[in-house]
Design an enzyme around this catalytic site. Structure first.
Site, PDB file in Angstrom:
ATOM      1  CE  LYS A 116      -3.881  -2.137   2.189  1.00 14.86           C
ATOM      2  NZ  LYS A 116      -5.239  -2.086   2.413  1.00 14.86           N
ATOM      3  CG  HIS A 235     -12.016  -1.620   8.216  1.00 13.31           C
ATOM      4  ND1 HIS A 235     -12.469  -0.343   8.037  1.00 13.31           N
ATOM      5  CD2 HIS A 235     -11.396  -1.641   9.418  1.00 13.31           C
ATOM      6  CE1 HIS A 235     -12.127   0.381   9.095  1.00 13.31           C
ATOM      7  NE2 HIS A 235     -11.489  -0.375   9.945  1.00 13.31           N
ATOM      8  NE  ARG A 297      -7.900  -9.331  -4.860  1.00 15.28           N
ATOM      9  CZ  ARG A 297      -9.018  -8.795  -4.378  1.00 15.28           C
ATOM     10  NH1 ARG A 297     -10.167  -8.946  -5.015  1.00 15.28           N
ATOM     11  NH2 ARG A 297      -9.016  -8.094  -3.280  1.00 15.28           N
TER      12      ARG A 297
HETATM   13  P1  ADP Z   1      -8.093  -3.734   2.609  1.00 16.53           P
HETATM   14  O1  ADP Z   1      -7.045  -3.838   1.552  1.00 16.53           O
HETATM   15  O2  ADP Z   1      -7.698  -4.448   3.868  1.00 16.53           O
HETATM   16  O3  ADP Z   1      -9.448  -4.079   2.130  1.00 16.53           O
HETATM   17  P2  ADP Z   1      -8.499  -0.883   2.238  1.00 16.53           P
HETATM   18  O4  ADP Z   1      -7.345   0.028   2.236  1.00 16.53           O
HETATM   19  O5  ADP Z   1      -9.087  -1.269   0.925  1.00 16.53           O
HETATM   20  O6  ADP Z   1      -8.093  -2.194   3.041  1.00 16.53           O
HETATM   21  O7  ADP Z   1      -9.638  -0.287   3.155  1.00 16.53           O
HETATM   22  C1  ADP Z   1     -10.783  -1.038   3.489  1.00 16.53           C
HETATM   23  C2  ADP Z   1     -11.864  -0.149   4.070  1.00 16.53           C
HETATM   24  O8  ADP Z   1     -11.402   0.555   5.210  1.00 16.53           O
HETATM   25  C3  ADP Z   1     -12.355   0.918   3.143  1.00 16.53           C
HETATM   26  O9  ADP Z   1     -13.359   0.443   2.307  1.00 16.53           O
HETATM   27  C4  ADP Z   1     -12.880   1.973   4.103  1.00 16.53           C
HETATM   28  O10 ADP Z   1     -14.150   1.621   4.564  1.00 16.53           O
HETATM   29  C5  ADP Z   1     -11.950   1.868   5.256  1.00 16.53           C
HETATM   30  N1  ADP Z   1     -10.882   2.856   5.144  1.00 16.53           N
HETATM   31  C6  ADP Z   1      -9.689   2.697   4.546  1.00 16.53           C
HETATM   32  N2  ADP Z   1      -8.938   3.796   4.617  1.00 16.53           N
HETATM   33  C7  ADP Z   1      -9.662   4.707   5.306  1.00 16.53           C
HETATM   34  C8  ADP Z   1      -9.425   6.062   5.752  1.00 16.53           C
HETATM   35  N3  ADP Z   1      -8.280   6.675   5.517  1.00 16.53           N
HETATM   36  N4  ADP Z   1     -10.408   6.684   6.429  1.00 16.53           N
HETATM   37  C9  ADP Z   1     -11.566   6.057   6.698  1.00 16.53           C
HETATM   38  N5  ADP Z   1     -11.839   4.809   6.330  1.00 16.53           N
HETATM   39  C10 ADP Z   1     -10.907   4.122   5.649  1.00 16.53           C
END
Ligand code: ADP
Length: 656
Positions: A116, A235, A297
């Site tokens: 990330k 999440h 993916r």
């Molecule tokens: P993963 O790869 O574990 O799925 P993500 O980075 O895609 O993690 O984030 C998953 C979820 O977490 C997002 O859909 C959102 O709901 C929440 N999220 C991620 N980053 C933030 C942030 N900076 N502020 C608020 N919520 C966040």
């Protein structure tokens, strides 16, 4: 077109890939673990090969074993699905080294987006907005704590190698930072083998909006519009839809451009998803969305995009992997109607959504126009503790969002699952929730409405117990009436047996001991000329209950009512495990897993709600807490040990 494909995955996505591959005339090759020997996808494939024992690290995650099968079976391509090896650059490289087409992007693109922190830096350079935060190399607790302070609370700690919401913790104040960091690092190390984290500003009223992109090897990159996946729990996505409610043409244009830029920046090929977080405080605004990550993916929720575009994304993946150009350009595409997907899980919303395993004694879905069910299991299959406990994806497509949600709610209402507990009633409540329907929601919606959504302990379903008990009594009657010796005297207590059946003696009462959800319950059983009836002390039973279904299974009956399941068995003192029934102070493992930490010692005084230990299962941590004030009388398992579901972990002697 490629003539064959090995599917390096399992469950619903393996089934879904096989369907398209077959339609395209490809030979389908499954690989499976011992636990999946009888799985639906193994049956569906033209050939299937065992690659190891149940744990994924010994089977679905072993590149060498899969490549071995691919070579021996002459697979022209490998489709990795989602999860498992789908985002492992080495897997794509192994395919290339063996002259097998990897149905996915080049290894270099996977690597560029894999972490990330690096991905953020890269897309930022390409002009894509990112969330403010620290995504550097330094990992000392003190340093990260200082960074969090500078960024300003609330912050989000994320695993650099993360995915699926694991290793992610929201922290609201400085005092909570250290514990959250340690927990995030532990989860990250165990789930991804990499404890590193990054810190981000927590976006307020966040909406999760992602863009599906597609790129071919001829330099074409398009987007297939957005999906809104804001309804999440821990999440993890629960409901996904396309288009996003409140999406404007300007916002779609801006996000689509950012997503295709991000894809171009890494030389992307195939299907990919660029995930953004949008600040939803004033609706969706083109200047308030930020790149989160790119998933290199196919996504779980791709069916909603298929519904509104009429495209088969897996077919497109195969075409691109075989070198064909995309058969359309951006201007050819326009969304049609609205689609919503619900993830049906084997989990118990009344117990904090703990995964629930076991045999599926019944499984049935409604069919109809605009309804799609993607599943990898059938009635009779087991939901095992080894993999993701998803039972099915239920997708509804209709001209408007309103109609799509109505349709989805109706399908969920008619869905029958018996055996594991499921979130079916919870999903239906979500579809019906007023604010969600009105477009007033963000990623915190589920947490804020958890009670209204019924995801709290709801006590005994007395009507279900009564129906189940009557069914069991009836079964006993039939069994004994068939001439066998009465299995128990509970029925005979109300009358006597004669050649032509059971004769009742006025109105007679007797106690009927039951095991309801594993705990003993004594109900009053009475007989009169109309047959048996049940009274449950302290729980009035409404007469003439509708919408109730009884399924035989698990040594008793499973009663389904309003999306809840109640297990009722006749209490048999010889088979009940009294070990597990002692007292309120016994803290048991909620599921199969690893005891990663024990925070207390024998003799220590604890308060109700205090964290005693942490069990990790399905790569998530579950805290075990003291059920009452008291003293730790016994610690029955050591940190590091594997524990079975229901195993004793800590015994608390309650304070007087
Ligand atoms: P993963 O790869 O574990 O799925 P993500 O980075 O895609 O993690 O984030 C998953 C979820 O977490 C997002 O859909 C959102 O709901 C929440 N999220 C991620 N980053 C933030 C942030 N900076 N502020 C608020 N919520 C966040």
């Amino acid at each position: 077109m490629l003539d064959s494909v090995l599917i390096a995955n399992r469950g619903e996505i393996a089934c879904r890939i096989i369907r398209t591959a077959r339609r395209l005339g490809m030979r389908t090759i499954a690989v499976h673990s011992e636990a999946d020997a009888d799985a639906l996808f193994v049956d569906m494939a033209d050939e299937a090969h065992l690659i190891g024992p149940a744990p994924a690290r010994d089977s679905y995650l072993v590149i060498d074993k899969i490549m071995d099968v691919a070579r021996k079976s002459g697979a022209a391509s490998i489709h990795p699905g989602y999860g498992f090896l789908s985002e492992r650059a080495e897997f794509a490289e192994a395919c290339a080294a063996n002259g097998i087409a990897f149905v996915g992007p080049p290894a270099s693109a996977i690597r560029a987006m894999g972490l990330k922190d690096a991905a953020k830096a890269l897309v930022e350079k390409a002009g894509v907005p990112v969330v403010p935060g620290y995504h550097g190399d330094r990992q000392q607790a003190d340093f990260l704590r200082q960074k969090a302070y500078e960024i300003g609370f609330p912050v989000l700690i994320k695993a650099v190698a993360g995915g699926g919401g694991k290793g992610m913790k929201r922290v609201d104040k400085l005092a909570e930072f250290e514990e959250a960091l340690a927990s995030a690092q532990r989860e990250a190390a165990s789930a991804f083998g990499d404890p590193r984290v990054l810190i981000e500003k927590y976006v307020l009223s966040p909406r999760h909006v992602e863009i599906q992109i597609f790129a071919d090897t001829h330099g074409n990159v398009v987007h297939l519009f957005e999906r809104d996946c804001s309804l999440q729990r821990r999440h993890q996505k629960v409901i996904e839809e396309a288009p996003a409610p409140g999406m404007t043409p300007e916002m779609r244009e801006a996000m689509g451009r950012a997503a295709t830029e991000a894809a171009r920046a890494v030389g992307y090929v195939g299907a990919g998803t660029v995930e953004f977080i949008a600040d939803g405080r004033e609706g969706l605004r083109p200047d308030r969305f930020y790149f989160m990550e790119m998933n290199t993916r196919l996504q779980v929720e791709h069916p909603v995009t298929e519904a509104i575009t009429g495209l088969d994304l897996v077919e497109l993946q195969f075409r691109v992997a075989s070198g064909e150009a995309l058969p359309f350009v951006q201007a050819d595409l326009a969304p049609d109607g609205h689609a919503v997907e619900a993830r049906l899980y084997a989990e118990d919303p009344e117990k904090g959504f703990l995964p629930s395993t076991g045999r599926l004694w019944a499984l049935q879905f409604a069919e109809g126009e605009g309804i799609r069910i993607d599943t990898g299991v059938e009635a009779g299959d087991e939901v095992t503790p080894f993999y993701d406990p998803m039972i099915a994806k239920v997708i509804a497509h209709a001209p408007t969002r309103e109609e799509a949600l109505d349709k989805l709610a109706a399908v969920l209402r008619d869905t029958i699952v018996a055996g594991p507990k499921t979130n079916v009633a919870f999903l239906r409540k979500l579809c019906e929730a007023e604010d969600f329907r009105a477009g007033r929601f963000d990623t915190g919606f589920i947490d804020r409405n958890i009670e209204a959504l019924g995801a709290v302990p709801r006590g005994l379903d007395a009507a279900a117990v009564a129906a189940g008990a009557l069914m069991l009594v009836q079964q006993e009657e039939e069994r004994t009436a068939l001439g066998r010796a009465p299995h128990s005297d509970l029925v005979a207590a109300g009358g006597w047996w004669e050649d032509d059946g059971f004769q009742l003696l006025g109105r007679r009462h007797t106690g009927l001991p039951l095991l309801v959800e594993g705990a003993r319950l004594d109900v009053d059983l009475s007989f009169d000329r109309n047959g048996p009836s049940i009274e449950i002390p302290g729980h009035p039973v409404a007469p003439g209950e509708h919408g109730l279904m009884v399924v035989e299974g698990d040594g008793g009956v499973l009663v389904l009512r309003e999306g809840r399941q109640t297990s009722v068995k006749l209490y048999d003192p010889f088979t009940v495990d009294l070990e597990h029934m002692d007292g309120d102070g016994l803290v048991k493992a909620p599921m199969h897993g690893k005891l990663v930490a024990v925070f207390v010692e024998a003799g220590q005084t604890v308060e109700k709600g205090q964290r005693l230990a942490v069990v990790e299962a399905m790569k998530m941590e579950h805290a075990l807490v003291a059920p009452c004030d008291g003293v730790v009388a016994e610690i029955a398992a050591e940190a590091g040990a594997q524990v079975a579901e229901g195993a004793r972990v800590v015994l608390i002697r309650a304070a007087e």
